[in-house]
Scaffold this active site. Structure first.
Site, PDB file in Angstrom:
ATOM      1  N   SER A   1       0.937  -1.229  -0.026  1.00 19.55           N
ATOM      2  CA  SER A   1       0.060   0.123  -0.128  1.00 19.55           C
ATOM      3  C   SER A   1       0.684   1.307  -0.130  1.00 19.55           C
ATOM      4  CB  SER A   1      -0.908   0.004   1.211  1.00 19.55           C
ATOM      5  OG  SER A   1      -1.755  -0.967   0.940  1.00 19.55           O
TER       6      SER A   1
ATOM      7  N   HIS B   1      -0.781  -2.581  -7.200  1.00 21.81           N
ATOM      8  CA  HIS B   1      -1.526  -2.352  -5.673  1.00 21.81           C
ATOM      9  C   HIS B   1      -3.184  -2.496  -6.230  1.00 21.81           C
ATOM     10  CE1 HIS B   1      -2.574   0.970  -2.908  1.00 21.81           C
ATOM     11  NE2 HIS B   1      -2.953  -0.256  -2.360  1.00 21.81           N
TER      12      HIS B   1
ATOM     13  N   GLU C   1      -3.658   0.201  -9.199  1.00 24.41           N
ATOM     14  CA  GLU C   1      -2.303   1.302  -9.310  1.00 24.41           C
ATOM     15  C   GLU C   1      -1.052   0.582  -9.489  1.00 24.41           C
ATOM     16  OE1 GLU C   1      -1.775   3.131  -5.315  1.00 24.41           O
ATOM     17  OE2 GLU C   1      -1.638   5.228  -6.653  1.00 24.41           O
TER      18      GLU C   1
ATOM     19  N   ASN D   1      -3.086   6.087  -1.514  1.00 25.60           N
ATOM     20  CA  ASN D   1      -2.969   6.144  -0.164  1.00 25.60           C
ATOM     21  C   ASN D   1      -2.324   7.507   0.179  1.00 25.60           C
ATOM     22  OD1 ASN D   1      -4.220   3.781   0.955  1.00 25.60           O
ATOM     23  ND2 ASN D   1      -2.630   2.606  -0.059  1.00 25.60           N
TER      24      ASN D   1
HETATM   25  N1  CAA Z   1     -15.671  -9.959  -2.296  1.00 24.84           N
HETATM   26  C1  CAA Z   1     -16.273 -10.142  -3.162  1.00 24.84           C
HETATM   27  N2  CAA Z   1     -17.466  -9.344  -3.477  1.00 24.84           N
HETATM   28  C2  CAA Z   1     -17.916  -8.382  -2.442  1.00 24.84           C
HETATM   29  C3  CAA Z   1     -17.089  -8.383  -1.461  1.00 24.84           C
HETATM   30  C4  CAA Z   1     -15.982  -9.046  -1.122  1.00 24.84           C
HETATM   31  N3  CAA Z   1     -15.211  -8.928  -0.248  1.00 24.84           N
HETATM   32  N4  CAA Z   1     -17.643  -7.442  -0.613  1.00 24.84           N
HETATM   33  C5  CAA Z   1     -18.885  -7.106  -1.239  1.00 24.84           C
HETATM   34  N5  CAA Z   1     -18.999  -7.780  -2.478  1.00 24.84           N
HETATM   35  C6  CAA Z   1     -20.120  -7.645  -3.345  1.00 24.84           C
HETATM   36  C7  CAA Z   1     -21.329  -8.039  -3.006  1.00 24.84           C
HETATM   37  O1  CAA Z   1     -21.629  -9.612  -3.078  1.00 24.84           O
HETATM   38  C8  CAA Z   1     -22.167  -7.263  -3.619  1.00 24.84           C
HETATM   39  O2  CAA Z   1     -22.435  -7.657  -4.810  1.00 24.84           O
HETATM   40  P1  CAA Z   1     -23.978  -7.349  -5.886  1.00 24.84           P
HETATM   41  O3  CAA Z   1     -23.908  -6.003  -5.975  1.00 24.84           O
HETATM   42  O4  CAA Z   1     -23.269  -7.863  -7.257  1.00 24.84           O
HETATM   43  O5  CAA Z   1     -24.863  -8.024  -5.011  1.00 24.84           O
HETATM   44  C9  CAA Z   1     -21.471  -5.928  -3.796  1.00 24.84           C
HETATM   45  O6  CAA Z   1     -20.187  -6.061  -3.507  1.00 24.84           O
HETATM   46  C10 CAA Z   1     -22.024  -4.806  -2.716  1.00 24.84           C
HETATM   47  O7  CAA Z   1     -21.791  -5.340  -1.517  1.00 24.84           O
HETATM   48  P2  CAA Z   1     -22.926  -5.295  -0.370  1.00 24.84           P
HETATM   49  O8  CAA Z   1     -24.311  -4.899  -0.717  1.00 24.84           O
HETATM   50  O9  CAA Z   1     -22.696  -6.141   0.637  1.00 24.84           O
HETATM   51  O10 CAA Z   1     -22.321  -3.957   0.528  1.00 24.84           O
HETATM   52  P3  CAA Z   1     -22.023  -2.486  -0.114  1.00 24.84           P
HETATM   53  O11 CAA Z   1     -23.068  -2.162  -1.116  1.00 24.84           O
HETATM   54  O12 CAA Z   1     -21.814  -1.864   1.139  1.00 24.84           O
HETATM   55  O13 CAA Z   1     -20.574  -2.660  -1.032  1.00 24.84           O
HETATM   56  C11 CAA Z   1     -18.179  -2.327  -0.772  1.00 24.84           C
HETATM   57  C12 CAA Z   1     -19.507  -3.267  -0.218  1.00 24.84           C
HETATM   58  C13 CAA Z   1     -18.209  -2.665  -2.227  1.00 24.84           C
HETATM   59  C14 CAA Z   1     -17.135  -2.680  -0.104  1.00 24.84           C
HETATM   60  C15 CAA Z   1     -18.790  -0.646  -0.611  1.00 24.84           C
HETATM   61  O14 CAA Z   1     -19.032  -0.665   0.744  1.00 24.84           O
HETATM   62  C16 CAA Z   1     -17.623   0.186  -0.925  1.00 24.84           C
HETATM   63  O15 CAA Z   1     -17.339   0.400  -2.059  1.00 24.84           O
HETATM   64  N6  CAA Z   1     -16.843   0.491   0.173  1.00 24.84           N
HETATM   65  C17 CAA Z   1     -15.456   1.079  -0.002  1.00 24.84           C
HETATM   66  C18 CAA Z   1     -14.373   0.187  -0.457  1.00 24.84           C
HETATM   67  C19 CAA Z   1     -12.937   1.161  -0.783  1.00 24.84           C
HETATM   68  O16 CAA Z   1     -13.058   2.265  -0.359  1.00 24.84           O
HETATM   69  N7  CAA Z   1     -11.919   0.360  -1.006  1.00 24.84           N
HETATM   70  C20 CAA Z   1     -10.895   0.762  -1.351  1.00 24.84           C
HETATM   71  C21 CAA Z   1     -10.119   0.897   0.096  1.00 24.84           C
HETATM   72  S1  CAA Z   1      -8.497   1.490  -0.092  1.00 24.84           S
HETATM   73  C22 CAA Z   1      -7.408   0.421  -0.526  1.00 24.84           C
HETATM   74  O17 CAA Z   1      -7.881  -0.846  -0.858  1.00 24.84           O
HETATM   75  C23 CAA Z   1      -6.207   0.662  -0.809  1.00 24.84           C
HETATM   76  C24 CAA Z   1      -5.006   0.428   0.464  1.00 24.84           C
HETATM   77  O18 CAA Z   1      -3.776   0.135   0.127  1.00 24.84           O
HETATM   78  C25 CAA Z   1      -5.585   0.641   1.854  1.00 24.84           C
HETATM   79  P1  NAD Z   2      -3.874  -9.503   6.188  1.00 24.74           P
HETATM   80  O1  NAD Z   2      -3.413  -9.256   7.452  1.00 24.74           O
HETATM   81  O2  NAD Z   2      -5.372  -9.728   5.815  1.00 24.74           O
HETATM   82  O3  NAD Z   2      -3.043 -10.964   5.189  1.00 24.74           O
HETATM   83  C1  NAD Z   2      -1.502 -10.895   5.366  1.00 24.74           C
HETATM   84  C2  NAD Z   2      -1.356 -12.135   5.203  1.00 24.74           C
HETATM   85  O4  NAD Z   2      -0.075 -12.538   5.053  1.00 24.74           O
HETATM   86  C3  NAD Z   2      -1.425 -13.099   6.604  1.00 24.74           C
HETATM   87  O5  NAD Z   2      -2.508 -14.017   6.222  1.00 24.74           O
HETATM   88  C4  NAD Z   2      -0.253 -13.506   7.188  1.00 24.74           C
HETATM   89  O6  NAD Z   2      -0.429 -14.857   7.528  1.00 24.74           O
HETATM   90  C5  NAD Z   2       0.574 -13.456   5.574  1.00 24.74           C
HETATM   91  N1  NAD Z   2       2.124 -13.570   6.016  1.00 24.74           N
HETATM   92  C6  NAD Z   2       2.594 -12.985   6.877  1.00 24.74           C
HETATM   93  N2  NAD Z   2       4.041 -12.730   6.255  1.00 24.74           N
HETATM   94  C7  NAD Z   2       4.075 -13.954   5.426  1.00 24.74           C
HETATM   95  C8  NAD Z   2       5.112 -14.460   4.790  1.00 24.74           C
HETATM   96  N3  NAD Z   2       6.519 -14.379   5.430  1.00 24.74           N
HETATM   97  N4  NAD Z   2       4.901 -15.473   3.894  1.00 24.74           N
HETATM   98  C9  NAD Z   2       3.633 -15.876   3.527  1.00 24.74           C
HETATM   99  N5  NAD Z   2       2.468 -15.270   4.016  1.00 24.74           N
HETATM  100  C10 NAD Z   2       2.588 -14.459   5.070  1.00 24.74           C
HETATM  101  O7  NAD Z   2      -3.394  -8.323   5.375  1.00 24.74           O
HETATM  102  P2  NAD Z   2      -4.065  -7.755   3.991  1.00 24.74           P
HETATM  103  O8  NAD Z   2      -4.835  -6.603   4.281  1.00 24.74           O
HETATM  104  O9  NAD Z   2      -4.449  -8.562   3.086  1.00 24.74           O
HETATM  105  O10 NAD Z   2      -2.873  -6.767   3.340  1.00 24.74           O
HETATM  106  C11 NAD Z   2      -1.878  -7.489   2.674  1.00 24.74           C
HETATM  107  C12 NAD Z   2      -0.917  -6.583   1.751  1.00 24.74           C
HETATM  108  O11 NAD Z   2      -1.810  -5.763   0.610  1.00 24.74           O
HETATM  109  C13 NAD Z   2      -0.338  -5.301   2.773  1.00 24.74           C
HETATM  110  O12 NAD Z   2       0.881  -5.029   1.990  1.00 24.74           O
HETATM  111  C14 NAD Z   2      -1.400  -4.464   2.419  1.00 24.74           C
HETATM  112  O13 NAD Z   2      -0.693  -3.052   2.775  1.00 24.74           O
HETATM  113  C15 NAD Z   2      -1.876  -4.285   1.262  1.00 24.74           C
HETATM  114  N6  NAD Z   2      -3.284  -3.938   0.891  1.00 24.74           N
HETATM  115  C16 NAD Z   2      -4.138  -3.955   1.915  1.00 24.74           C
HETATM  116  C17 NAD Z   2      -5.286  -3.324   1.533  1.00 24.74           C
HETATM  117  C18 NAD Z   2      -6.399  -3.529   2.503  1.00 24.74           C
HETATM  118  O14 NAD Z   2      -7.645  -2.798   2.328  1.00 24.74           O
HETATM  119  N7  NAD Z   2      -6.231  -4.184   3.697  1.00 24.74           N
HETATM  120  C19 NAD Z   2      -5.511  -2.866   0.301  1.00 24.74           C
HETATM  121  C20 NAD Z   2      -4.589  -2.783  -0.773  1.00 24.74           C
HETATM  122  C21 NAD Z   2      -3.138  -3.489  -0.436  1.00 24.74           C
END
Ligand code: CAA
Ligand code: NAD
Length: 284
Positions: free
Chosen positions: A120, A141, A153, A191
């Protein structure tokens, strides 16, 4: 990448299992590994039920679902990745742990293999520098949840080759995603912008400006975000959010990226969000 090549995914948590599902449904052979065997058991059942849901909603035929499940295999150890064409790392967001893994993968993977990281925020250039193939290391990403979110990304390290960028871009497009490209700076594009907003939501709560519910409702209804920032932090994982803030803070050297003490305290307490049943909110 030619049809039916092998994608390895290391890390079977929320991201790795979603990436494996997406690739298997898209017709790739997929090998998924996690150092914790219990995680793989959980990944298997969540992927199967997610694919069954796609069938019941009419979004996937029964035969495509059978093919997807056949495409997916679980690895016993990293040596099983020796034939993979692209290996996508999705383990814990720690530079030290990821570097150790890249060092091992570099020894095991075939010479032509591409090593991609789903990090991330962490420097792709520094991960690449642990390998003998920095031109074949790249950031890929995915957004959470990978099967649903439309974006990938791609991050080019200092030495990532044009050919590797083109291969990974075409792979992302075959997975049905829109691609954006970022240079290799802390937090990349998404991010760099999202996490300071989430951190600010924690400060808003920490300093008593409003309740968590009002902060989330404000951003959901006030700015049309699908989830409020605190709810989203729980969804991402508070440990992941804190690791990203630390990378931004250390890498950009500006106090505006200092992680909110409340976020730090929740992580210290093991309140990591949905995956632990408790974070800002309780899910029990
Ligand atoms: N896997 C597969 N499908 C999923 C799922 C999952 N984990 N979660 C939800 N879905 C599907 C559902 O089955 C549903 O499908 P249908 O519309 O075809 O029935 C659809 O997604 C919508 O789900 P829900 O009705 O249960 O719930 P929702 O409408 O609240 O949507 C969500 C769920 C898509 C997660 C929505 O809340 C959302 O877009 N949230 C924001 C997510 C976001 O911002 N993600 C980016 C995070 S940042 C990042 O990822 C980067 C990082 O490095 C941290
Ligand atoms: P998570 O905690 O759900 O899963 C991480 C997994 O890695 C665990 O199951 C752990 O057992 C495994 N693990 C740790 N060390 C290991 C190793 N040396 N070899 C094999 N497996 C190992 O975490 P996550 O949320 O799936 O995040 C995973 C990566 O994806 C991170 O780099 C995170 O920043 C990135 N990411 C996360 C998100 C998010 O929304 N959570 C979104 C985009 C990217």
């Amino acid at each position: 990448m030619a049809e039916r090549q092998l994608i390895g995914v290391v890390g079977g948590g929320q991201m790795g299992s979603g990436i494996a599902q997406l690739a298997a449904v898209a017709g790739f052979h997929v090998l998924l590994y996690d150092s914790n065997a219990d995680v793989l058991v959980r990944a298997n059942s969540s992927i199967s039920s997610s694919i069954r849901r796609l069938v019941s909603k009419g979004q996937l035929s029964q035969s495509a679902s059978d093919d997807a499940m056949k495409n997916l295999k679980f690895a016993q150890n990293l040596e099983d990745f020796r034939d993979a064409d692209v290996i996508i790392e999705a383990i814990v967001e720690s530079e030290v742990v990821k570097k150790t893994l890249f060092l091992e993968l570099d020894k095991i993977a075939k010479v032509s293999a591409i090593l991609a990281s789903n990090t991330s925020s962490i420097s792709i250039t520094r991960l690449a520098s642990t390998t003998s193939r920095p031109s074949q290391v790249i950031g890929m990403h995915f957004m959470n949840p990978p099967p649903i979110m439309k974006l990938i990304e791609i991050i080019r390290g200092a030495d990532t080759s044009d050919a590797v960028y083109a291969t990974v871009k075409s792979l992302a497009e075959r997975l049905g995603k829109t691609v954006i490209c970022s240079q290799d700076y802390p937090g990349f594009i998404v991010n760099r912008i999202l996490m300071p907003m989430i951190n600010e939501a924690f400060y808003t709560l920490y300093t008593g400006v409003a309740t968590k519910e009002d902060i989330d409702t404000g951003m959901k209804l006030g700015t049309n975000h699908p989830m409020g920032p605190l709810e989203l932090a729980d969804f991402i994982g508070l440990d992941v959010c804190l690791s990203i803030m630390n990378v931004l803070h250390e890498g950009l050297g500006d106090s505006k990226y200092s992680p909110c003490p409340l976020l730090v305290q929740y992580v210290d307490a093991g309140r990591l969000g949905r995956k632990k049943g408790i974070g800002v909110y309780s899910y029990q």
